[in-house]
Enzyme design. Structure first.
Site, short mmCIF file in Angstrom:
data_model
loop_
_atom_site.label_atom_id
_atom_site.label_comp_id
_atom_site.label_asym_id
_atom_site.label_seq_id
_atom_site.Cartn_x
_atom_site.Cartn_y
_atom_site.Cartn_z
N SER A 1 -32.09 -59.52 -39.93
CA SER A 1 -31.38 -58.78 -40.97
C SER A 1 -31.72 -58.82 -42.38
O SER A 1 -31.02 -58.75 -43.22
CB SER A 1 -29.85 -59.62 -41.07
OG SER A 1 -29.22 -59.57 -39.61
N GLY B 1 -30.18 -58.87 -35.90
CA GLY B 1 -29.18 -57.63 -35.61
C GLY B 1 -27.66 -58.27 -35.83
O GLY B 1 -26.71 -57.80 -35.53
N ASN C 1 -39.28 -52.29 -36.71
CA ASN C 1 -39.09 -52.45 -34.88
C ASN C 1 -37.99 -51.34 -34.86
O ASN C 1 -36.74 -52.05 -34.94
CB ASN C 1 -39.11 -53.82 -34.49
CG ASN C 1 -38.48 -54.09 -33.29
OD1 ASN C 1 -38.79 -52.82 -32.51
ND2 ASN C 1 -38.09 -55.07 -32.75
N TRP C 2 -38.24 -50.37 -34.23
CA TRP C 2 -37.22 -49.58 -34.03
C TRP C 2 -36.52 -49.63 -32.63
O TRP C 2 -35.34 -49.09 -32.32
CB TRP C 2 -37.72 -47.88 -33.58
CG TRP C 2 -38.35 -47.23 -35.22
CD1 TRP C 2 -38.40 -48.10 -36.27
CD2 TRP C 2 -38.87 -46.00 -35.22
NE1 TRP C 2 -39.17 -47.15 -37.15
CE2 TRP C 2 -39.30 -46.21 -36.74
CE3 TRP C 2 -38.82 -44.97 -34.51
CZ2 TRP C 2 -39.87 -44.78 -37.07
CZ3 TRP C 2 -39.45 -43.80 -34.92
CH2 TRP C 2 -39.92 -43.56 -36.29
N LYS C 3 -37.14 -50.67 -32.06
CA LYS C 3 -36.42 -51.01 -30.68
C LYS C 3 -36.22 -49.85 -29.79
O LYS C 3 -37.08 -49.04 -29.77
CB LYS C 3 -35.06 -51.72 -30.91
CG LYS C 3 -35.25 -53.08 -31.97
CD LYS C 3 -33.86 -53.93 -31.81
CE LYS C 3 -34.42 -54.75 -33.21
NZ LYS C 3 -33.27 -56.05 -33.30
N GLY D 1 -35.69 -54.59 -38.19
CA GLY D 1 -34.94 -53.88 -37.20
C GLY D 1 -34.07 -52.76 -37.78
O GLY D 1 -34.68 -51.65 -38.20
N GLY D 2 -32.81 -53.28 -37.73
CA GLY D 2 -31.70 -52.09 -38.22
C GLY D 2 -32.09 -51.22 -39.42
O GLY D 2 -31.83 -49.99 -39.62
N GLU E 1 -38.60 -65.28 -36.75
CA GLU E 1 -37.41 -64.45 -36.77
C GLU E 1 -36.35 -65.45 -36.26
O GLU E 1 -36.23 -65.45 -34.89
CB GLU E 1 -37.48 -63.39 -35.87
CG GLU E 1 -38.56 -62.27 -36.10
CD GLU E 1 -38.21 -60.91 -35.75
OE1 GLU E 1 -38.07 -60.05 -36.65
OE2 GLU E 1 -38.24 -60.75 -34.64
N GLU F 1 -35.63 -60.47 -28.13
CA GLU F 1 -34.79 -59.77 -27.19
C GLU F 1 -35.85 -59.62 -25.90
O GLU F 1 -35.12 -59.80 -24.82
CB GLU F 1 -34.81 -58.39 -27.65
CG GLU F 1 -33.66 -58.40 -28.76
CD GLU F 1 -33.70 -57.30 -29.80
OE1 GLU F 1 -34.27 -56.37 -29.74
OE2 GLU F 1 -33.00 -57.39 -30.85
N HIS G 1 -40.89 -60.79 -28.86
CA HIS G 1 -39.78 -60.51 -29.70
C HIS G 1 -38.66 -61.35 -28.82
O HIS G 1 -38.64 -61.67 -27.59
CB HIS G 1 -39.46 -59.26 -29.61
CG HIS G 1 -38.49 -58.83 -30.56
ND1 HIS G 1 -36.83 -59.01 -30.34
CD2 HIS G 1 -38.49 -58.45 -31.94
CE1 HIS G 1 -36.26 -58.71 -31.58
NE2 HIS G 1 -37.22 -58.19 -32.33
C1 PEP Z 1 -35.73 -57.59 -35.41
O1 PEP Z 1 -35.69 -57.00 -34.26
O2 PEP Z 1 -37.11 -57.84 -35.41
C2 PEP Z 1 -35.07 -57.55 -36.21
C3 PEP Z 1 -35.36 -58.65 -37.51
O3 PEP Z 1 -33.85 -56.91 -36.44
P1 PEP Z 1 -32.72 -56.84 -37.40
O4 PEP Z 1 -33.66 -56.49 -38.62
O5 PEP Z 1 -31.88 -55.73 -37.04
O6 PEP Z 1 -32.28 -58.24 -37.75
#
Ligand code: PEP
Length: 253
Positions: free
Chosen positions: A213, A173, A9-11, A234-235, A167, A97, A95
């Site tokens: 994470s 994040g 997920n590049w956001k 994500g990251g 999640e 966010e 999600h």
């Molecule tokens: C996400 O945004 O779905 C996510 C898991 O982010 P991160 O890996 O950065 O925690």
């Protein structure tokens, strides 16, 4: 055996050219993996570029959200047929966010999911508790509410293609990751609930990803948990070598 799926997920990151370069790098780094489904979900503005960049590779394309209607007066929204026209086979919905910053609700997730399952595109449905909810001992209650409302009226069978991403919001994040025990406990709870709602065969066939994470250092322990079938990243999905290392770890389990 269940599928394994790693999705990035590049956001709201990268410009289209950078995104195409990143997609190229990812495709190059994972080209020999054939036992894990690999998906990248760039911003909607990049889908056309990236669809071309990954053409012929083993990397699938996903979007980060979609509306539940096919067309009409819905300023700022996109539909499943628009996504499909650009080569998307996947879409993330619910999600945290979007729930926290854009007012998305379990009912909204339900409308999207009901529509997507009829659209020949695979949804990745995100659920998870906040830190306050976990500390109050409400994790299972929250997961159950998100699934019961989110999946209300949704027909699901072993091959319906629906993916769930557990999640924990406190792990997204933040650099904090659920322990393998916490992840397994939540995934097991989700699978038991699916079993009650859809029968044990369908529950056993449903892919449940972990997200929060996940990185190249913790991917193997998390993915060794019985009910963890992949990751939503994500990251670490913005760094081709990290994302590829997670895919590799997954392919070896
Ligand atoms: C996400 O945004 O779905 C996510 C898991 O982010 P991160 O890996 O950065 O925690």
């Amino acid at each position: 055996m269940r599928e394994r799926i790693i999705a990035g997920n590049w956001k709201m990151n990268t410009l289209p050219e950078e995104g195409a370069e990143l997609a190229h790098e990812v495709a190059k780094a994972v080209k020999d993996i054939d036992n894990v489904k690999i998906v990248i979900c760039p911003p909607a503005t990049h889908l056309c570029h990236i669809s071309n960049a990954i053409k012929g590779s083993n990397v699938g394309l996903g979007a980060q959200n979609v509306h539940w209607e096919e067309k009409g007066a819905f300023t700022g929204e996109v539909s499943t047929s628009m996504l499909k026209a650009l080569g998307c086979q996947w879409v993330i919905i619910g999600h945290s966010e979007r729930r926290q910053m854009f007012g998305e609700t379990d009912e909204g997730v339900n409308k999207r999911l009901r529509h997507i399952v009829k659209s020949n595109i695979r949804p990745i449905v995100c659920i998870g508790e906040t830190l306050e909810e976990r500390q109050a001992g409400d994790t299972f209650k929250v997961l159950e509410r998100q699934i019961r409302i989110g999946f209300e009226g949704v027909e699901m069978s072993g091959n319906s293609g629906v993916v769930i991403a557990y999640e924990p919001v406190w792990a997204i994040g933040t650099g904090l990751t659920a322990t393998p025990e916490q992840a397994q406990e939540a995934h097991h709870f989700i699978r038991e609930l699916l079993s009650e709602m859809y029968g044990s065969e369908n529950a056993a066939a449903t892919v449940i990803q972990y997200g929060g994470s996940m990185n190249e250092k913790n991917a193997d322990v998390l993915m060794s948990c019985e009910d963890v079938d992949g990751g939503l990243i994500g990251g670490a999905s913005l760094k081709p070598e990290s994302f590829a290392a997670i895919v590799n770890a997954s392919s070896m389990i």
